[in-house]
Write an enzyme that holds these catalytic residues in place. Structure first.
Site, mmCIF file in Angstrom:
data_model
loop_
_atom_site.group_PDB
_atom_site.id
_atom_site.type_symbol
_atom_site.label_atom_id
_atom_site.label_comp_id
_atom_site.label_asym_id
_atom_site.label_seq_id
_atom_site.Cartn_x
_atom_site.Cartn_y
_atom_site.Cartn_z
ATOM 1 N N GLU A 35 37.616 55.039 36.341
ATOM 2 C CA GLU A 35 38.224 55.296 37.366
ATOM 3 C C GLU A 35 40.090 54.601 37.999
ATOM 4 O O GLU A 35 39.758 53.565 37.779
ATOM 5 C CB GLU A 35 37.761 55.276 38.875
ATOM 6 C CG GLU A 35 38.033 55.909 40.028
ATOM 7 C CD GLU A 35 37.531 56.184 41.553
ATOM 8 O OE1 GLU A 35 36.412 54.796 41.393
ATOM 9 O OE2 GLU A 35 38.079 56.491 42.070
ATOM 10 N N ARG A 263 25.778 45.167 33.154
ATOM 11 C CA ARG A 263 27.498 44.908 32.564
ATOM 12 C C ARG A 263 27.533 43.583 32.480
ATOM 13 O O ARG A 263 26.284 42.248 32.475
ATOM 14 C CB ARG A 263 28.281 44.919 34.354
ATOM 15 C CG ARG A 263 27.447 44.366 34.900
ATOM 16 C CD ARG A 263 27.725 44.972 36.764
ATOM 17 N NE ARG A 263 28.909 44.782 36.849
ATOM 18 C CZ ARG A 263 29.490 46.220 37.147
ATOM 19 N NH1 ARG A 263 28.815 47.465 37.527
ATOM 20 N NH2 ARG A 263 31.150 45.886 37.650
ATOM 21 N N LYS A 273 37.161 45.876 40.770
ATOM 22 C CA LYS A 273 38.478 45.982 41.189
ATOM 23 C C LYS A 273 38.852 45.650 42.448
ATOM 24 O O LYS A 273 39.779 45.397 43.162
ATOM 25 C CB LYS A 273 39.127 47.977 40.871
ATOM 26 C CG LYS A 273 38.746 47.968 38.892
ATOM 27 C CD LYS A 273 39.152 49.371 38.625
ATOM 28 C CE LYS A 273 37.667 50.268 38.725
ATOM 29 N NZ LYS A 273 38.538 51.654 38.451
HETATM 30 P P1 ATP Z 1 34.537 47.997 39.127
HETATM 31 O O1 ATP Z 1 33.366 47.516 40.117
HETATM 32 O O2 ATP Z 1 35.415 46.999 38.819
HETATM 33 O O3 ATP Z 1 35.979 49.174 39.879
HETATM 34 P P2 ATP Z 1 33.715 50.705 38.202
HETATM 35 O O4 ATP Z 1 32.502 50.397 37.571
HETATM 36 O O5 ATP Z 1 33.795 51.161 39.395
HETATM 37 O O6 ATP Z 1 34.125 49.144 38.355
HETATM 38 P P3 ATP Z 1 35.320 52.427 36.520
HETATM 39 O O7 ATP Z 1 36.480 52.963 36.155
HETATM 40 O O8 ATP Z 1 34.566 53.123 37.249
HETATM 41 O O9 ATP Z 1 34.632 50.399 37.185
HETATM 42 O O10 ATP Z 1 34.555 52.221 34.965
HETATM 43 C C1 ATP Z 1 34.335 52.658 34.057
HETATM 44 C C2 ATP Z 1 33.459 52.006 33.472
HETATM 45 O O11 ATP Z 1 33.627 50.627 32.827
HETATM 46 C C3 ATP Z 1 31.827 52.278 33.675
HETATM 47 O O12 ATP Z 1 31.324 53.071 32.621
HETATM 48 C C4 ATP Z 1 31.301 51.688 34.288
HETATM 49 O O13 ATP Z 1 29.774 51.247 33.217
HETATM 50 C C5 ATP Z 1 32.157 49.958 32.604
HETATM 51 N N1 ATP Z 1 32.556 48.594 33.879
HETATM 52 C C6 ATP Z 1 32.761 48.517 34.915
HETATM 53 N N2 ATP Z 1 32.295 47.259 35.045
HETATM 54 C C7 ATP Z 1 31.839 46.429 33.779
HETATM 55 C C8 ATP Z 1 31.453 45.748 33.534
HETATM 56 N N3 ATP Z 1 31.816 44.204 34.101
HETATM 57 N N4 ATP Z 1 30.800 45.349 32.278
HETATM 58 C C9 ATP Z 1 30.394 46.556 31.574
HETATM 59 N N5 ATP Z 1 30.941 47.761 31.624
HETATM 60 C C10 ATP Z 1 31.290 47.672 32.732
HETATM 61 MG MG MG Z 2 33.157 53.699 39.003
#
Ligand code: ATP
Ligand code: MG
Length: 571
Positions: A35, A263, A273
């Site tokens: 995102e 994760r 984020k």
């Molecule tokens: P955040 O909570 O940091 O905002 P998010 O999952 O909301 O992370 P996205 O932009 O939706 O952020 O993530 C894109 C991809 O990265 C998703 O498929 C998510 O599962 C993966 N991802 C995010 N954080 C991790 C992590 N700590 N380890 C592995 N994969 C991750």
């Molecule tokens: Mg997300």
């Protein structure tokens, strides 16, 4: 060499099995779906290396897809930064860059289809009312009073939602599944909401936006994704992912398989984020790419190389079990990469003047130091020795403690690549601070000559000729947090910020370092690895960042502070 041996994991096993059974006709299509609401962090690198790595290894493709359904938090700056980071890590999406917003028209069409089939309805309750009827983990939900409104009425309202007739929050579109499902995600999830807000790509065309769970599975299907890899928190969303695609079996070309993996949780980091934004907006750091941030942009400025991060993601592997990875694992990957590839140079972080009393006043004597101790083919560079040199303050102790083998009054050490010297006196200023130290050298003991081994000494200290050494702004960075699990405690994660995480000094460096290119990495002998900052280095005027020390100095502290919870990653 950092040869990456690709280890197997359960996802590779699934793909191997699919290839054996012919489920996807040998096709492997994955996607990385960020995102654009912030910069990528080291956790995302795990997902990027997994998705792009699988596509590479199976001769498939990996899409970069922006999940841009939440315009109030998203921005083009983030889209650009994400593209940059993925490319920097060494991956290429080719023509396969997509945006969920490209599918808004299709998603809308599918939503109308669900309404006409009686599988979605417009709910006119407030958000609070919807929440109240949703139930809880131990209580089933209850049907909305609008659940059975005729499909034609829902369709009319949905069209008018799109046309902008209603203010935010007055209606939503919900999937009609089961309000008593033990899985809360299946209790008639909201799939569209009204938001009168400008979208960075679609402008003001839409005032209703689809929700993540509805958008994600359809985007995957429209892109012919085979294996949709996501982190474990989406496990409970998988039934909804499958439900939506099952309803649209005639509308979409395939039904990708969602597979969850654990994760990355890394000590001394915050991995959300939202929290990273808090650090940026609260000016606790100097921006998303502050070298102390565990964003990819920050790690890059810190001196991390793409190879070191790829090595790290390979080394930690992929599993279904949540765990914590120690920061030293990441740091060791960088040490390994830079040990191999970085030129050796001398930098003096805290200079102390040393005068060699018996060295001729104007003499410059050439000494030679290898550019890499294990790579003779990289050659040597010349270090001129003169009467006045600088050494490191820490390499001198007036009253040496037990086991201190460096310079002290009467003690003899080697000036690396040069001669044995013995300290004969110390000069102090009015405040009693040491201003300079005086030594004599033994001309018979030059490194690389027969006399080098006349006497064995334990101390071997680095130095630079005072006349030749050049000043260079240098940032000595340390970890941003002084607690290994900053976001799992009772206290605000910001209370664990390390007040000593950045120290700016003027180091003295070899003259050739003035020509350092941005992002060029060096080992400052005995200190660690330093990179020429990619934003602030000017031609002839480098700014160095310490990427990592030569050895782990934090291991002991990490052992003393046990995790507050094993999996307390807060969203
Ligand atoms: P955040 O909570 O940091 O905002 P998010 O999952 O909301 O992370 P996205 O932009 O939706 O952020 O993530 C894109 C991809 O990265 C998703 O498929 C998510 O599962 C993966 N991802 C995010 N954080 C991790 C992590 N700590 N380890 C592995 N994969 C991750
Ligand atoms: Mg997300």
């Amino acid at each position: 060499m950092n040869t990456l041996t690709i280890s197997s994991n359960f996802i590779r096993n699934i793909i191997d099995e699919d290839n054996r059974s012919g489920k996807w006709n040998g096709r492997v299509e994955t996607r990385f779906p960020p995102e654009p609401n912030g910069y990528l962090h080291i956790g995302h690198a795990k997902s990027i290396c997994l998705n792009f790595g699988l596509a590479r290894d199976y001769g498939g493709v990996c899409h970069l897809r922006f999940d841009d359904t939440n315009p109030e938090k998203e921005a083009q700056e983030y889209v650009d930064a994400i593209c940059d980071s993925v490319r920097w890590l060494g991956f290429d999406w080719g023509e396969h860059i997509y945006y969920a917003s490209d599918y808004f028209e299709k998603l809308y069409e599918f939503a109308e289809y669900l309404i006409t089939k009686g599988q979605a309805y417009v709910d006119s309750q407030s958000a609070e009312e919807i929440r109240q009827l949703r139930g809880s983990l131990i209580q089933p939900g209850q049907n909305s009073p609008y659940r059975d409104r005729p499909a034609a009425e829902s369709l009319d309202l949905f069209r008018r939602m799109r046309a902008g007739e209603f203010p935010d929050g007055t209606h939503v579109l919900r999937a009609k599944i089961d309000m008593t499902s033990p899985n809360i995600n299946m209790r008639d999830p909201v799939i569209y909401r009204i938001r009168h807000i400008h979208h960075q790509r679609t402008g003001d065309k839409w005032c209703i936006y689809p929700m993540y769970d509805f958008t994600h599975c359809i985007s995957d299907a429209l892109e012919h994704i085979t294996h949709s890899l996501c982190t474990l928190e989406f496990e409970d969303h998988r039934p909804l992912y499958d439900w939506v695609l099952d309803q649209l079996v005639e509308q979409v070309p395939c039904h990708p398989q969602q597979i969850e993996f654990a994760r990355l949780n890394l000590t001394y980091c915050v991995m959300s984020k939202r929290k990273l934004i808090e650090l940026v907006e609260g000016h606790f750091v100097e921006g998303w790419d502050d070298p102390r941030m565990n964003t990819l942009a920050g790690l890059r400025r810190r001196g991390y190389t793409p190879a070191s991060i790829r090595l790290f993601t390979e080394r930690i592997g992929i599993s279904k079990a949540d765990s914590w990875i120690d920061m030293t694992v990441l740091e060791d990957c960088l040490r390994e990469d830079l040990n191999e590839h970085a030129l050796r140079r001398i930098g003096i972080l805290k200079p102390l003047k040393l005068i060699i009393d018996n060295f001729p006043e104007d003499q410059e004597e050439a000494c030679y130091a290898p550019n890499h101790p294990q790579k003779p083919e990289w050659g040597k560079r010349m270090l001129p020795l003169t009467k006045t040199v600088y050494i490191e303050q820490d390499d001198f102790m007036e009253i040496p403690s037990k086991g201190y083998f460096r310079l002290s009054p009467g003690a003899e050490v080697r000036l690396r690549y040069a001669y044995l010297i013995k300290c004969v006196s110390v000069v102090k200023n009015d405040q009693g601070m040491i201003e300079e130290i005086h030594c004599v050298y033994d001309p018979a003991t030059k490194s690389g000559t027969a006399g080098a081994d006349i006497r064995k000494v334990k101390g071997n200290i680095h130095w630079l000729s005072a006349r030749h050494a050049q000043p260079a702004e240098t940032r000595v960075y340390d970890r941003l947090f002084n607690h290994p699990y900053p976001d799992t405690g009772d206290k605000d994660f910001k209370s664990y910020l390390n007040p000593h995480s950045k120290q700016t000094i003027t180091a003295l460096v070899e003259p050739s370092l003035l020509d350092a290119q941005t992002e060029q990495c060096f080992q400052f002998e005995r200190h660690g690895y330093f990179v020429a900052d990619r934003m602030e280095t000017q031609p002839g005027k480098p700014v160095f960042n310490r990427a990592v020390t030569l050895r782990d100095t934090w291991g002991k502290m990490a052992q003393e502070q046990a995790p507050i919870t094993a999996k307390g990653r807060s969203k």
